[in-house]
Design an enzyme around this catalytic site. Structure first.
Site, PDB file in Angstrom:
ATOM      1  CB  SER A 115      -3.959 -29.698 -10.128  1.00  0.00           C
ATOM      2  OG  SER A 115      -3.619 -30.698 -11.064  1.00  0.00           O
ATOM      3  CE1 TYR A 150      -7.699 -27.574 -13.660  1.00  0.00           C
ATOM      4  CE2 TYR A 150      -5.749 -28.972 -13.839  1.00  0.00           C
ATOM      5  CZ  TYR A 150      -6.903 -28.607 -13.181  1.00  0.00           C
ATOM      6  OH  TYR A 150      -7.272 -29.283 -12.040  1.00  0.00           O
ATOM      7  CE  LYS A 193      -7.146 -26.248 -10.178  1.00  0.00           C
ATOM      8  NZ  LYS A 193      -8.063 -25.905  -9.070  1.00  0.00           N
TER       9      LYS A 193
END
Length: 254
Positions: A139, A152, A156
């Site tokens: 990401s 999150y 990533k």
């Protein structure tokens, strides 16, 4: 250009919906035999029935090493030696540094990061004699963290580092295995739609070169095209690389 993956065998995790679904369809269209796994067994079985004999579905908890071992064996037993692995499965949970819950952070790491670690290990083991391509879905938040999604972003960022470590290891061992990552800004999937604030429409977030150049989300099929490139021999000079699908967001620092 067609049949870029003729004779190849691919495994796509999280393949029953979103980006994974588009990747499965595109790789099949380019001549590959495609196995896809997902935690959603009902959706996976239905999709497999629609896609035909060059595809297969396996239920898969990507955070389970035992599941990985079973899936890899089943795929290669039915379709042949693995050539392409797409580590696509993942989850999105909110949480900033003050209010985020440790249990959510642990779950993010388990599904988004540990799954890639296990997948790369088993993918390398399957491909080291014949070569292949491993593609990890990361990401833009791995470089530009989202404060409301701290866990999150961290999960990533770890995928990014694991990708480079795996690529370097394969090079030093003399394996003809390429390992690369894709770093989208936003992908308009059901998971993203569920996370949008009330009142925010598809047209407001979706990138359109004519109507909304500032849009930060892309349709899943656009990201699937990047996966195809990395899976094909057209990217034979690339390993340890990051493809940023971010509309210059990193350069702007936004």
């Amino acid at each position: 250009m067609t049949n870029r993956l003729q004779g190849k065998v691919a495994l796509v995790t999280g393949g029953a919906s979103g980006v994974g679904l588009e990747v499965v369809k595109l790789l099949l269209g380019e001549g590959a035999k495609v196995a896809f796994s997902d935690i959603n067994e009902a959706a996976g079985q239905q999709l497999a029935a629609e896609l035909g004999e060059r595809s297969m579905f396996v239920r898969h908890d990507v955070s389970s090493e035992a599941d990985w071992t079973l899936v890899m064996a089943a795929v290669q037993r039915r379709l042949g030696t693995l050539n392409v692995l797409v580590n696509n499965a993942g989850i999105l949970l909110p949480g900033d540094m003050e209010t985020g819950r440790l249990e959510d952070f642990s779950r993010l790491l388990k599904i988004n990061t540990e799954s890639v670690f296990i997948g790369c290990q088993q993918g390398i083991a399957a491909m080291k004699e014949t070569g292949g391509s491993i593609i990890n879905m990361a990401s833009v938040s791995s470089w530009l963290p989202i404060e409301q999604y701290a866990g999150y972003s961290a999960s990533k960022a770890a995928v990014s580092a694991l990708t480079r470590a795996a690529a370097l290891s394969c090079r030093k061992q003399g394996y003809a295995i390429r390992v690369n990552s894709i770093h989208p800004d936003g992908i308009y999937t059901p998971m993203m739609q569920a996370s949008l604030p009330k009142g925010v429409s598809k047209e407001m977030v979706l990138h359109d070169p004519k109507l909304n150049r500032a849009g930060r989300a892309y349709m899943p099929e656009r990201i699937a095209q990047l996966v195809l490139f990395l899976a094909s021999d057209e990217s034979s000079v690339m390993s340890g690389s990051e493809l940023h699908a971010d509309n210059s967001i990193l350069g702007m620092g936004l």
